[in-house]
Design a protein around this motif. Structure first.
Motif, short mmCIF file in Angstrom:
data_model
loop_
_atom_site.label_atom_id
_atom_site.label_comp_id
_atom_site.label_asym_id
_atom_site.label_seq_id
_atom_site.Cartn_x
_atom_site.Cartn_y
_atom_site.Cartn_z
N ALA A 1 0.80 -1.27 -0.11
CA ALA A 1 0.02 -0.12 0.00
C ALA A 1 0.85 1.49 -0.12
O ALA A 1 0.42 2.33 -0.53
CB ALA A 1 -1.12 -0.04 1.28
N GLY A 2 2.04 1.22 0.58
CA GLY A 2 2.77 2.58 0.76
C GLY A 2 1.87 3.63 1.44
O GLY A 2 1.38 3.18 2.50
N THR A 3 1.65 4.88 0.95
CA THR A 3 0.72 5.71 1.53
C THR A 3 -0.81 5.80 0.90
O THR A 3 -1.31 6.67 1.17
CB THR A 3 1.62 7.22 1.31
N ALA A 4 -1.12 4.61 0.44
CA ALA A 4 -2.45 4.33 -0.10
C ALA A 4 -2.99 5.20 -1.06
O ALA A 4 -4.07 5.46 -1.11
CB ALA A 4 -3.26 4.29 1.37
N ALA A 5 -2.15 5.63 -1.90
CA ALA A 5 -2.45 6.74 -3.19
C ALA A 5 -3.55 6.17 -3.72
O ALA A 5 -4.63 6.98 -4.36
CB ALA A 5 -1.26 7.22 -4.01
N MET A 6 -3.43 4.85 -4.39
CA MET A 6 -4.61 4.34 -5.25
C MET A 6 -5.84 4.25 -4.54
O MET A 6 -6.86 4.50 -4.93
CB MET A 6 -4.22 2.90 -5.49
N SER A 7 -6.10 3.62 -3.06
CA SER A 7 -7.25 3.80 -2.58
C SER A 7 -7.87 5.08 -2.12
O SER A 7 -8.98 5.10 -2.30
CB SER A 7 -6.89 2.92 -1.07
N VAL A 8 -7.00 6.01 -1.96
CA VAL A 8 -7.23 7.39 -1.62
C VAL A 8 -8.04 7.84 -2.86
O VAL A 8 -9.24 8.43 -2.98
CB VAL A 8 -6.42 8.54 -1.06
N ALA A 9 -7.59 7.81 -4.24
CA ALA A 9 -7.96 8.30 -5.44
C ALA A 9 -9.26 7.34 -5.77
O ALA A 9 -10.22 7.90 -6.08
CB ALA A 9 -6.99 8.00 -6.51
N ALA A 10 -9.33 6.15 -5.62
CA ALA A 10 -10.57 5.17 -5.77
C ALA A 10 -11.69 5.50 -4.87
O ALA A 10 -12.67 5.58 -5.18
CB ALA A 10 -10.15 3.73 -5.46
N ALA A 11 -11.15 5.94 -3.48
CA ALA A 11 -12.55 6.39 -2.80
C ALA A 11 -13.01 7.72 -3.00
O ALA A 11 -14.20 8.02 -3.00
CB ALA A 11 -11.89 6.71 -1.25
N MET A 12 -12.14 8.63 -3.68
CA MET A 12 -12.54 9.86 -4.12
C MET A 12 -13.53 9.91 -5.43
O MET A 12 -14.60 10.56 -5.33
CB MET A 12 -11.19 10.62 -4.61
#
Length: 300
Positions: A37-48
């Motif tokens: 995950a690292g800093t969860a950039a993909m999940s944050v963008a997907a949640a957005m």
């Protein structure tokens, strides 16, 4: 356009590519899983984009996962701690940084880790052979200002609070725990696979073990997107994945390489993306056929 919140400028993060990568995802998935995950950039963008209501964030770096827990569930406490640490660097920022780094290596306190990530050179995590964080401070800047950090922490918290499972497991445990219907986004260390002695990571992953894990996902019909190898100028990274995996290969131009620019070279970074057979079957898209020359496949 509303900007997507981000925690720090984390080296290797797909924050700048996330919106483009998400174009290859279904419009809605029950759960997005990030084993690296690292800093969860993909999940944050997907949640957005409201592409999923549930997320599984995993990273073997446990202080990073503990930091994400604070971001998501205790944003004000974390933002206050960061503001205090940031203000203490006013008179001797270099000594302050090294002092915080020493304390972090002794305590593994994720609040200290946030300050180090925000202030270290190029947002790049580095470890010595004892597993201690040893990256130097960026002498040109003092890190994200507290008011900006607070805004980003609060933004990430709003998007992910109540929707996340967070673990610090070996990636293979995560892959065994996913279910049909989940979508995996895999972003292994250093554009693919690095050796176990690589100072950028607490631990690398072995190529043959990774390939076997991908084969197992295919056998189970699990949909996944993989950021794996790439190219900077004429230099390519990552061992080629077997054709037998049946992955659809796409290349994305990530822009001018900051590392090459520092060395006086004008080189473009190209990153590879691979779509699993299950994903392509569920979410057909028009993609050019794979070629040996990534530049010919660039979609943007």
């Amino acid at each position: 356009m509303v900007s997507v919140p981000h925690l720090v400028q984390y080296q290797g993060s797909k924050r700048n590519l996330a919106q483009r990568i998400l174009r290859f995802c279904p419009s809605s998935v029950p759960r997005l899983v990030e084993p690296f995950a690292g800093t969860a950039a993909m999940s944050v963008a997907a949640a957005m984009q409201r592409r999923s209501g549930q997320f599984w964030l995993n990273d073997l770096n446990s202080p990073l996962i503990e930091l994400l827990k604070l971001v998501i569930y205790h944003p004000q406490e974390l933002a206050d701690s960061y503001a205090d640490l940031w203000s203490q660097q006013e008179f001797d920022s270099m000594s302050h940084y090294f002092g915080v780094r020493r304390q972090f290596n002794e305590s593994q306190d994720p609040k200290l880790f946030l300050y180090l990530l925000a202030r270290c050179v190029k947002g790049a995590v580095r470890y010595n052979s004892q597993g201690e964080f040893n990256q130097s401070p960026d002498k040109r800047r003092r890190g994200t200002r507290p008011e900006t950090m607070r805004k980003n922490i609060e933004g990430v918290s709003r998007l992910l609070r109540g929707h996340c499972e967070l673990t610090a497991w070996d990636y293979r445990e995560v892959l065994e725990g996913v279910s049909p219907g989940d979508l995996l986004y895999l972003d292994p260390p250093y554009q693919g696979v690095c050796g176990r002695g690589d100072s950028r990571y607490l631990s690398g992953i072995e190529f043959h073990e990774f390939v076997l894990a991908l084969e197992r996902l295919n056998q189970r019909g699990i949909a996944f997107i993989l950021s794996y190898d790439g190219q900077r100028g004429e230099t390519r990274f990552g061992q080629a994945l077997p054709k037998s995996l049946g992955l659809q290969h796409i290349t994305l131009t990530a822009g001018r390489s900051s590392q090459a620019t520092l060395l006086g070279r004008d080189e473009v970074t190209i990153e590879s993306l691979y779509l699993s057979p299950s994903l392509c079957k569920q979410h057909p898209i028009d993609i050019p056929n794979e070629t040996r020359e990534p530049r010919q496949l660039t979609l943007w």
